[in-house]
Design an enzyme around this catalytic site. Structure first.
Site: not given
Length: 399
Positions: A168, A294
């Protein structure tokens, strides 16, 4: 004062910009201390004024998650492993919890508020874990020997991200490239998921019913070479990746921190421990996957550590990514020639070919849009003229 005197005495060793910076910083610290010591009743605006940010607490986490452990056995006479589910205390629930987590996933009546995070220990261990780490070391050597394509890995200072099956776009330069938003930023110009990942990692998780069969179509390995560089707060984008998100911690222990602030490394909301060999799952519709960012903090690693992450990229994004790869391959093949090229013959370099083609396609699309817009403007203009003519005829009749 002593620090300022020391810096002044060593001014030959410091450039002027450093001296100015330290002088201003010390002046602000002095003013800050004076304002804080005033303590004048009714002068809260002065008491609360600070030139330099100071946290009112030490680096700490807001929520202490409640752990619920279950000993499980793999079907067919396999070994035992420990499943740990994490819950928020009933009196400490994040403000956006009910907006993120479906009502069917928690219970006000039972006061159970899952964090959407589960860890599995003793599931992958012993020789299997050693073999996985050996495979990762071999992969690092292949990168050093230039045996893997550049598209499948990215180096930062002391961290390497590798991609298999799909990658990505995430760096600033990648996101600024031509049509970076196509396929939700998914590209498939990387090697397939290695067979050893399927055999040593995915298959044991399928057998333990941690993962559905044939779910994984991409894998990433984040290597923290000495533990001094982590990864800042981020989401695993739901428009790209289905849930669950599964990771295996190798080489050493670490923690997965959530909601960290101030450069992404301090004053977080909560954390999940990840000892070596721990499998961490961010569940579908869970708060941990969808409601909060996170990170992996360098302070939670003592030396080399790595995460092997298994994901499912949405089928539509994978299909669009394959279309992009096919177009790039066709353009590259069109640019090949059996004749020796002479210097300065005007041929477009391969690496610029795709960008030029995309720019040309975008220009054509803009021109088409302008033509359509012009036609629509003409139609609307004619309609307005007809309506005006009808109104004028009506006025003549009335007279």
């Amino acid at each position: 004062d002593d620090l300022l005197k020391y810096i002044t005495s060593k001014k030959d060793y410091f450039p002027k910009s450093v001296l100015y910076m330290f002088s201003v910083l010390l002046l602000l610290m002095h003013l800050d201390g004076r304002l804080s010591s005033l303590g004048i009743k009714g002068r809260k605006s002065i008491e609360s004024l600070h030139f330099i940010f100071r946290s009112n607490s030490r680096d700490a986490f807001t929520y202490e998650l409640v752990e619920e452990r279950t000993t499980c056995t793999i079907a067919g006479g396999g070994g035992e492993f420990v499943k740990t589910e994490f819950f928020f205390p009933p009196d400490q629930i994040p403000e956006n919890y009910r907006h993120v987590v479906p009502a069917s996933s928690y219970s006000d009546e039972l006061k159970r508020y899952p964090a959407g995070l589960v860890t599995y220990t003793n599931l992958i261990q012993g020789q299997d874990l050693d073999d996985i780490e050996s495979r990762v070391v071999e992969m690092e050597q292949k990168i050093d020997d230039c045996l893997l394509p550049n598209a499948c890995f990215h180096h930062s200072v002391k961290r390497t991200k590798t991609f298999f099956g799909a990658r990505y776009l995430w760096t600033k330069s990648q996101l600024n490239a031509v049509e970076s938003d196509r396929a939700n930023g998914i590209r498939v110009d990387v090697p397939p998921v290695p067979k050893w990942v399927g055999g040593l990692v995915e298959q044991p998780l399928v057998e333990a019913e941690v993962l559905p069969e044939n779910f994984v179509n991409s894998a990433a390995i984040n290597i923290y070479h000495d533990g001094s560089e982590g990864i800042q707060s981020h989401y695993d984008d739901a428009s790209r990746f289905a849930r669950p998100i599964v990771s295996l911690r190798i080489f050493s222990d670490s923690r997965l921190s959530f909601g960290t602030r101030y450069f992404g490394y301090v004053n977080g909301s909560f954390f999940v421990p990840m000892p070596r060999g721990c499998v961490t799952v961010m569940e579908e519709d869970g708060y941990g996957a969808n409601g909060i960012k996170h990170s992996v903090r360098p302070t939670d690693m003592t030396h080399k550590s790595a995460a092997l992450i298994l994901r499912h990229v949405h089928d539509m994004s994978m299909a669009a990514g394959r279309d992009i790869l096919m177009r790039e391959c066709n353009l590259w093949l069109d640019n090949l020639s059996l004749q020796d090229l002479e210097e300065g013959d005007g041929r477009i370099p391969n690496e610029a070919l795709y960008a030029n083609a995309m720019a040309s396609e975008r220009k054509t699309r803009v021109e088409c849009e302008e033509v359509v817009r012009s036609l629509l403007d003409g139609v609307q203009k004619n309609l307005r003229a007809e309506r005006k003519a009808k109104r004028d005829v009506g006025k003549v009749v009335n007279r």
